[in-house]
Scaffold this active site. Structure first.
Site, mmCIF file in Angstrom:
data_model
loop_
_atom_site.group_PDB
_atom_site.id
_atom_site.type_symbol
_atom_site.label_atom_id
_atom_site.label_comp_id
_atom_site.label_asym_id
_atom_site.label_seq_id
_atom_site.Cartn_x
_atom_site.Cartn_y
_atom_site.Cartn_z
ATOM 1 C CG ASP A 14 -2.019 -1.014 1.170
ATOM 2 O OD1 ASP A 14 -2.352 -1.453 0.059
ATOM 3 O OD2 ASP A 14 -2.538 -1.388 2.240
ATOM 4 N NE ARG A 94 -2.027 2.018 12.191
ATOM 5 C CZ ARG A 94 -1.114 1.073 12.075
ATOM 6 N NH1 ARG A 94 0.058 1.203 12.673
ATOM 7 N NH2 ARG A 94 -1.341 -0.011 11.370
ATOM 8 C CG ASP A 123 -4.986 1.395 11.237
ATOM 9 O OD1 ASP A 123 -5.252 1.500 12.457
ATOM 10 O OD2 ASP A 123 -4.407 0.402 10.757
ATOM 11 C CB SER A 172 -4.108 -8.013 6.338
ATOM 12 O OG SER A 172 -3.863 -6.756 6.923
HETATM 13 N N1 ARG Z 1 -8.785 -4.306 14.146
HETATM 14 C C1 ARG Z 1 -7.612 -3.757 14.758
HETATM 15 C C2 ARG Z 1 -7.701 -2.272 14.877
HETATM 16 O O1 ARG Z 1 -8.470 -1.655 14.215
HETATM 17 C C3 ARG Z 1 -6.342 -4.217 14.086
HETATM 18 C C4 ARG Z 1 -6.100 -3.739 12.691
HETATM 19 C C5 ARG Z 1 -4.869 -4.349 12.178
HETATM 20 N N2 ARG Z 1 -4.541 -3.983 10.845
HETATM 21 C C6 ARG Z 1 -4.153 -4.859 9.902
HETATM 22 N N3 ARG Z 1 -3.794 -4.393 8.755
HETATM 23 N N4 ARG Z 1 -4.120 -6.134 10.102
HETATM 24 O O2 ARG Z 1 -7.004 -1.699 15.676
#
Ligand code: ARG
Length: 395
Positions: A14, A94, A123, A172
């Site tokens: 990405d 983040r 995110d 992922s």
């Molecule tokens: N669901 C979790 C969150 O929103 C983890 C996201 C993880 N991202 C990923 N690309 N696997 O904090």
């Protein structure tokens, strides 16, 4: 060129695609920033990749200590679990990454900020809100804004000489010292058990036949010692990830409500977080009054919600932190955990601030609790409830 954009760069597909988009579609020079929050990636390799993609400068920032001190420790004090399960590993990292992007944008006199988040996840919210809170620069998020799918990205990557490492990654992954999130692929069937090889921190086979114990000492809500050894937060977390993971502890599998309304199946490995939150919660129950505990549970759940939903920068979060910090004055003591074949249990706790009194609690001789006082108390305690039922019986 129309100036510079500062991009949060992970080295993945990405964010690599985003570099080329910023250069070609926006005519911007790109400065990339990789923030080390303990994801264990090869930073030199990421830096080489960025340069190969033609960025004008690349920064690696070691933010592990800052992450542990300013994000993870507050989360431990808040017993922070979103929807009672998720320790917020990704969510907490983040705002810190976004803060670093804003800092670099000032240093570099940049004209734009950029990230590689999709429009489906949490995110983007966490990045955008922190970036907007600290900077007036526009935010470019091509994957989201152009509604790019993975196939389009791969095609674009091939056309632009972006190396695609593992063509078909099964999951992922996002990881840092506080936890490892595993999403997508076969996990999208919510009824299917995650395969053993999805896990790399937590052992799922050939688990030790003997229980393992770990003791954790807290001072004012902060873990400062594990197994009798003083440790800095980053090291203590690493120690617990390793030790609890080896006993099969720390796998979370649940259905999670994302900010944008999607329900998703989320799988995590969080051995240290599981131990620390379990131990901290238990210690609070020994030292805080029942009134403090009831109120703090509400504050804790609001804190986790703010952190999850990208509102780390909301003034309410700092207000809640003030309450939480004040509540930790007596949260000092030691908790003993037992781990065996994936189970985790608190088996002992002690504190100089303990409100647990053996003399009051004992059923044996020598109790100092005067039972005769209880009769009148119970009558008043239940007064309205019994009156309401009396009335109902009459009708
Ligand atoms: N669901 C979790 C969150 O929103 C983890 C996201 C993880 N991202 C990923 N690309 N696997 O904090």
């Amino acid at each position: 060129m129309n100036g510079k954009a500062v991009l949060a760069f992970s080295g993945g597909l990405d964010t690599s695609v985003v570099i080329k988009y910023l250069q070609e579609k926006h005519g911007l020079d790109v400065v990339t920033v990789t923030v080390d929050v303990g994801q264990g990636d090869d930073l030199e390799k990421i830096s080489r990749k960025a340069k190969k993609l033609g960025v004008v400068r690349h920064y690696n920032i070691d933010a592990k200590k800052e992450f542990a001190d300013n994000f993870v420790l507050p989360a431990i004090k808040a017993n922070a679990l979103y929807q009672k399960k998720y320790c917020l590993a990704t969510a907490l990292a983040r705002p810190l990454i976004a803060q670093k992007i804003v800092e670099i944008s000032k240093k570099e006199n940049a004209q734009a900020l950029a990230h590689g988040c999709t429009g489906k996840g949490n995110d983007q919210v966490r990045f955008d809100v922190t970036m907007r809170s600290g900077s007036g620069l526009p935010i470019i998020a091509p994957i989201r804004d152009l509604n790019l799918t993975r196939d389009v990205e791969i095609k674009f990557a091939k056309e632009h000489g972006i190396p695609i490492e593992t063509a078909a990654k099964r999951f992922s992954i996002d990881q840092n010292l506080w936890g490892r999130a595993i999403e997508g692929g076969e996990l999208e069937d919510a009824f299917e058990e995650p395969p053993d090889d999805a896990f790399i921190w937590v052992r799922t086979r050939n688990l030790p036949d003997r229980p393992q114990y770990v003791t954790i000492k807290f001072i004012q809500g902060v873990p400062i010692e594990a197994d009798g050894k003083p440790m800095k937060p980053v090291d203590l977390i690493a120690h617990l990830n390793k030790k609890a993971g080896a006993s099969g502890v720390g796998i979370i599998d649940h259905i999670e409500d994302r900010v944008v309304g999607i329900k998703s199946r989320e799988v995590y490995e969080t051995p240290a977080a599981s131990c620390l939150i379990e131990a901290h919660t238990d210690l609070e129950k020994m030292v805080l009054t029942k009134h403090e505990l009831r109120f703090k549970a509400m504050v804790d759940s609001e804190w986790a919600w703010l952190a999850y939903s990208g509102l780390w920068q909301d003034p309410l979060r700092t207000d809640l932190d003030m309450f939480i910090n004040a509540s930790q004055k007596r949260v000092s003591g030691t908790v003993k955990l037992k781990m065996f074949k994936g189970s985790l249990r608190v088996v002992g706790r002690k504190s100089e601030y303990s409100l647990y009194s053996h003399d009051l609690a004992t059923y044996g001789a020598g109790s100092t609790f005067d039972q005769t006082l209880a009769k009148g108390f119970v009558e008043l305690w239940g007064l309205q409830s019994t009156e309401a039922n009396k009335l109902l019986r009459k009708r």
